[in-house]
Write an enzyme that holds these catalytic residues in place. Structure first.
Site, short mmCIF file in Angstrom:
data_model
loop_
_atom_site.label_atom_id
_atom_site.label_comp_id
_atom_site.label_asym_id
_atom_site.label_seq_id
_atom_site.Cartn_x
_atom_site.Cartn_y
_atom_site.Cartn_z
N PHE A 1 -18.95 -22.58 33.61
CA PHE A 1 -19.31 -22.43 32.20
C PHE A 1 -18.18 -21.69 31.50
O PHE A 1 -17.59 -20.77 32.08
CB PHE A 1 -20.62 -21.64 32.06
CG PHE A 1 -21.81 -22.47 32.45
CD1 PHE A 1 -22.07 -22.74 33.79
CD2 PHE A 1 -22.64 -23.01 31.49
CE1 PHE A 1 -23.14 -23.55 34.16
CE2 PHE A 1 -23.72 -23.81 31.84
CZ PHE A 1 -23.96 -24.08 33.17
N LYS A 15 -9.67 -23.62 38.27
CA LYS A 15 -10.71 -23.20 39.22
C LYS A 15 -11.17 -24.36 40.11
O LYS A 15 -12.12 -24.21 40.87
CB LYS A 15 -11.89 -22.57 38.47
CG LYS A 15 -11.50 -21.32 37.66
CD LYS A 15 -12.70 -20.54 37.15
CE LYS A 15 -12.24 -19.42 36.22
NZ LYS A 15 -13.27 -18.42 35.96
N ASP A 67 -15.78 -9.29 34.44
CA ASP A 67 -14.39 -9.44 34.88
C ASP A 67 -13.82 -8.14 35.43
O ASP A 67 -12.84 -8.16 36.17
CB ASP A 67 -13.53 -9.94 33.72
CG ASP A 67 -13.77 -11.43 33.45
OD1 ASP A 67 -13.96 -12.17 34.42
OD2 ASP A 67 -13.77 -11.83 32.27
N LYS A 90 -23.65 12.49 36.78
CA LYS A 90 -23.56 12.03 35.40
C LYS A 90 -22.34 12.63 34.68
O LYS A 90 -22.14 13.86 34.75
CB LYS A 90 -24.85 12.44 34.66
CG LYS A 90 -24.96 11.89 33.28
CD LYS A 90 -26.24 12.35 32.60
CE LYS A 90 -26.10 12.15 31.11
NZ LYS A 90 -27.03 12.95 30.34
N LYS A 126 -9.62 -23.94 32.51
CA LYS A 126 -10.49 -23.34 33.53
C LYS A 126 -10.92 -24.39 34.56
O LYS A 126 -10.98 -24.12 35.76
CB LYS A 126 -11.73 -22.71 32.88
CG LYS A 126 -11.40 -21.39 32.21
CD LYS A 126 -12.57 -20.78 31.48
CE LYS A 126 -12.06 -19.62 30.63
NZ LYS A 126 -13.09 -19.05 29.76
N ASN A 145 -22.56 -7.06 29.73
CA ASN A 145 -22.32 -7.92 28.58
C ASN A 145 -23.66 -8.45 28.07
O ASN A 145 -24.71 -8.12 28.61
CB ASN A 145 -21.37 -9.06 28.95
CG ASN A 145 -21.93 -9.90 30.07
OD1 ASN A 145 -23.02 -10.44 29.99
ND2 ASN A 145 -21.17 -10.00 31.16
#
Ligand code: CTP
Length: 406
Positions: free
Chosen positions: A326, A344, A282, A292, A340, A213
């Site tokens: 975060f 969590k 995730d 490859k 969250k 990401n």
């Protein structure tokens, strides 16, 4: 930024002594000014053989002090005034000669006289030929000065201007700035042991490809930097980034979410707080293809398997640690962050809307809202990630104080 507000702008009095590394002191002044410090330069005669005072004057915006017996300089700048105005006195580069003089109590020029007169902390960054650095007389002088409370930065190994290889190079100006920031900062996080994560993960698909990401790691690195400056012991578990780890941080480089989890679980019981700034992947590709993947004609389907939620796991095993999460959101910021925080089992969550200008993934700034488990919601204005790191720590300290009272 230099800590402003409490005492106004911080003043660094920089003594430059005569070595080839003087050119690096020029860059040091530029960086310090950029960080918001007032910089007052003093030069020895030797230093002026390498760089002219005009260079330092232009960069610091202040006249450079060079002479103790100059009527104009003494009335305009004044050696006692120099000694008194310093929040920190830095000598970079410091030659063997200047260190010898300081250690022997000699005060026969401006720099050594100011040094004798100051009550500010002193940071000395030696730079010289490797054999001079290893000379037992110099080493004895350094030991003596360290015993007396002077701070030193070790020279760096490498190619030296005299043609030798070895320990003798002046540390990079950015590292000296880091050390200065650390010495001037309140040590209000002393005794804390932080586990901080940063950056993205690379989840490999085949030997040349991975899924990732756009996280730059800047928020986690800012937390690590500020934590060390404020006296915490910091372990930084970092996914791949282009950033260099701040001085004084223990770095554990990882690639995948599984490796990140492993490193965190190992350090969890010894940590007083965990700050999960990493954009943990995730999912990972269901299978790693050893060769490859060649392109074909049709659609290529990828099967992705979920990664464990590290923070959730930490929340379940919590044993006194403060957990900071975060939440990077594109909609329903507060509602998602609250969810969250609760799910969590976090103590604090830093929520930011990544669609807002100045709050994106790769920038140097952020617009965050801090939410704690008592339901408090604190929106913060646009600020640098370094400033945000400090605000998060201020909040963490307040949370701890409240916890102690309860
Ligand atoms: N996090 C984690 N492990 C994961 C995913 C996220 O530890 N597998 C942590 C992140 O480091 C962050 C917090 O959880 O501190 C929130 O991450 P985020 O990805 O925004 O939340 P998710 O719970 O994954 O929810 P979603 O992606 O659906 O928004």
């Amino acid at each position: 930024m230099a800590e402003k507000g409490e005492k106004g702008t911080r003043t660094v009095v920089l003594g430059v002594s005569g070595g080839i590394a003087c050119y690096k002191a020029v860059e040091l002044v530029r960086l310090l000014v950029r960080e918001g410090f007032a910089v007052q330069v003093m030069m020895t005669r030797g230093a002026m053989e390498f760089v002219t005072p005009l260079t330092f004057q232009a960069l610091s915006g202040r006249p450079v002090a060079t002479e103790i017996f100059s009527l104009t300089q003494e009335s305009e700048i004044g050696h006692i005034n120099l000694a008194d105005q310093a929040d920190l006195l830095v000598i970079a580069p410091a030659t063997a000669n200047i260190i010898g003089k300081i250690a022997s109590g000699v005060a026969d020029d401006l720099l050594t006289t100011v040094l004798m007169a100051t009550r500010a902390p002193v940071l000395i960054a030696p730079s010289m030929n490797v054999h001079m650095y290893e000379n037992p007389i110099l080493q004895e002088n350094i030991r003596k000065l360290k015993r007396l409370g002077y701070h030193f930065m070790e020279p760096v190994e490498g190619y030296l201007a005299c043609g030798y290889e070895g320990k003798g190079r002046l540390p990079e100006p950015q590292d000296i700035v880091e050390q200065i920031q650390g010495l001037l900062k309140k040590k209000d996080l002393a005794g804390e042991r932080f586990l901080i994560t940063a950056g993205p993960n690379h989840e490999p698909l085949d030997p040349v490809r991975y899924i990732s990401n756009r996280s730059s790691g800047k928020m986690g690195y800012a937390l690590a930097r500020s934590g060390v400056r404020r006296g915490a012991e910091v372990t930084l578990v970092s996914g791949p980034t282009s950033l260099s780890p701040p001085a004084g941080v223990r770095l554990i480089p990882v690639q995948t979410a599984a490796e990140m989890r492993q490193a965190i679980l190992q350090g969890y019981s010894g940590a007083t707080a965990v700050l999960m700034a990493a954009a943990v992947a995730d999912y990972h590709p269901e299978k790693f293809v050893a060769k490859k993947i060649k392109k074909g004609k049709g659609t290529l389907r990828l099967n992705l398997k979920p990664n464990p939620d590290i923070l959730r796991e930490l929340g379940m095993k919590k044993n006194g640690q403060i957990l900071v999460g975060f939440a990077a959101e594109t909609e329903s910021l507060i509602a998602n962050a609250k969810k969250k925080l609760r799910e969590k089992n976090l103590d604090l969550i830093v929520a930011n809307d990544v669609t807002k200008e100045g709050s994106g993934f790769d920038g140097d700034t952020n617009i965050a809202t801090l939410l704690d488990r008592r339901g408090a919601v604190h929106p913060l204005p646009l600020m640098s990630k370094d400033e945000l790191a400090d605000r998060i720590y201020d909040y963490l300290i307040a949370l701890k104080k409240r916890r102690e009272k309860e």
